[in-house]
Design a protein around this motif. Structure first.
Motif, short mmCIF file in Angstrom:
data_model
loop_
_atom_site.label_atom_id
_atom_site.label_comp_id
_atom_site.label_asym_id
_atom_site.label_seq_id
_atom_site.Cartn_x
_atom_site.Cartn_y
_atom_site.Cartn_z
N ARG A 159 10.00 -42.92 -13.83
CA ARG A 159 10.47 -42.89 -15.22
C ARG A 159 9.74 -43.95 -16.04
NH1 ARG A 159 16.55 -43.69 -15.85
NH2 ARG A 159 16.11 -43.16 -18.00
N GLN A 160 9.59 -45.14 -15.47
CA GLN A 160 8.90 -46.22 -16.18
C GLN A 160 7.44 -45.90 -16.41
OE1 GLN A 160 10.03 -49.01 -17.72
NE2 GLN A 160 12.04 -48.12 -17.31
N SER A 161 6.85 -45.10 -15.52
CA SER A 161 5.44 -44.74 -15.69
C SER A 161 5.27 -43.51 -16.59
CB SER A 161 4.78 -44.49 -14.33
OG SER A 161 5.26 -43.28 -13.77
N GLY A 162 6.39 -42.94 -17.05
CA GLY A 162 6.33 -41.80 -17.94
C GLY A 162 6.22 -40.45 -17.24
N ASP A 163 6.40 -40.42 -15.91
CA ASP A 163 6.32 -39.18 -15.15
C ASP A 163 7.72 -38.55 -15.09
OD1 ASP A 163 5.96 -37.11 -13.38
OD2 ASP A 163 5.04 -38.32 -11.80
N ALA B 3 8.58 -35.42 -15.21
CA ALA B 3 8.71 -34.22 -14.37
C ALA B 3 9.14 -34.63 -12.96
CB ALA B 3 7.40 -33.46 -14.32
N THR B 4 8.51 -35.68 -12.41
CA THR B 4 8.90 -36.15 -11.08
C THR B 4 10.29 -36.76 -11.11
OG1 THR B 4 6.59 -36.49 -10.44
CG2 THR B 4 8.25 -37.66 -9.15
N SER B 5 10.58 -37.49 -12.17
CA SER B 5 11.91 -38.07 -12.33
C SER B 5 12.99 -36.98 -12.31
CB SER B 5 11.98 -38.85 -13.65
OG SER B 5 13.30 -39.24 -13.93
N ASP B 6 12.76 -35.92 -13.06
CA ASP B 6 13.72 -34.81 -13.10
C ASP B 6 13.81 -34.11 -11.75
OD1 ASP B 6 14.18 -35.37 -15.76
OD2 ASP B 6 12.98 -33.70 -16.52
N MET B 7 12.67 -33.97 -11.04
CA MET B 7 12.67 -33.34 -9.74
C MET B 7 13.53 -34.15 -8.76
SD MET B 7 11.22 -33.73 -6.45
CE MET B 7 9.85 -34.81 -6.78
N ILE B 8 13.39 -35.47 -8.77
CA ILE B 8 14.19 -36.31 -7.88
C ILE B 8 15.66 -36.17 -8.22
CG2 ILE B 8 14.71 -38.69 -7.19
CD1 ILE B 8 11.68 -39.28 -7.59
N ARG B 9 16.00 -36.23 -9.51
CA ARG B 9 17.40 -36.07 -9.93
C ARG B 9 17.95 -34.72 -9.44
NH1 ARG B 9 21.04 -37.49 -13.96
NH2 ARG B 9 19.62 -38.80 -15.12
N ASN B 10 17.19 -33.65 -9.61
CA ASN B 10 17.65 -32.32 -9.22
C ASN B 10 17.79 -32.19 -7.71
OD1 ASN B 10 17.76 -31.58 -11.91
ND2 ASN B 10 15.71 -30.66 -11.90
N GLU B 11 16.87 -32.78 -6.96
CA GLU B 11 16.96 -32.73 -5.50
C GLU B 11 18.20 -33.49 -5.02
OE1 GLU B 11 15.02 -31.26 -3.11
OE2 GLU B 11 13.44 -30.45 -4.39
N LEU B 12 18.46 -34.65 -5.61
CA LEU B 12 19.66 -35.40 -5.23
C LEU B 12 20.92 -34.63 -5.62
CD1 LEU B 12 18.58 -39.04 -6.08
CD2 LEU B 12 19.16 -38.15 -3.82
N ARG B 13 20.91 -34.03 -6.79
CA ARG B 13 22.05 -33.23 -7.25
C ARG B 13 22.33 -32.10 -6.26
NH1 ARG B 13 21.09 -31.79 -13.01
NH2 ARG B 13 22.05 -33.81 -13.43
N ALA B 14 21.27 -31.50 -5.73
CA ALA B 14 21.42 -30.38 -4.79
C ALA B 14 22.11 -30.79 -3.49
CB ALA B 14 20.06 -29.76 -4.49
#
Length: 122
Positions: A70-74, A76-87
């Motif tokens: 998130r700090q690096s502005g990525d 898409a990867t931030s959202d992917m991690i959030r979604n994988e954890l949510r799953a």
């Protein structure tokens, strides 16, 4: 499959699978709990714990990785991690700076300053 072999302590087979993945263009980053392919696809690695869900260390490591990207502005990867954890039953609450699992566990989401100072996992 690789995580199952690691859980079974069959590290030779786990390493074989890692090499097979590498041959397919997929790099595995165990410390970061992430994988990336040559095509740009990526994902998280959650250990094999049957139906026990991710460990606190896995969750914390992924939460820290998410803050880093998130700090690096990525985002898409931030959202992917959030979604994988949510799953797997883990929700991240950014405003409250906490993660909560459906089984009642919870933990802090470290600030960027804490991560830079070495105060986060990973």
């Amino acid at each position: 499959q690789r995580e199952q072999e690691r859980a079974n302590k069959d590290f030779a087979r786990s390493d074989e699978i890692r090499e097979e993945l590498k041959g397919l263009g997929v790099e595995v980053f165990d410390k970061e709990k992430m994988w990336r392919s040559a095509s740009g696809a990526s994902g998280v690695i959650i250990g094999f714990h049957a139906r026990g869900g991710p460990t606190d260390l896995e969750i914390t490591t992924l939460v820290v990785q998410r803050e880093k990207v998130r700090q690096s502005g990525d985002f898409a990867t931030s959202d992917m991690i959030r979604n994988e954890l949510r799953a797997v039953g883990v929700e991240i609450y950014d405003k409250e700076k906490v993660w909560k699992a459906t089984d009642g566990r919870q933990g802090p989401v470290p600030s960027w300053q804490q991560i830079q100072a070495g105060g986060g996992a990973g």
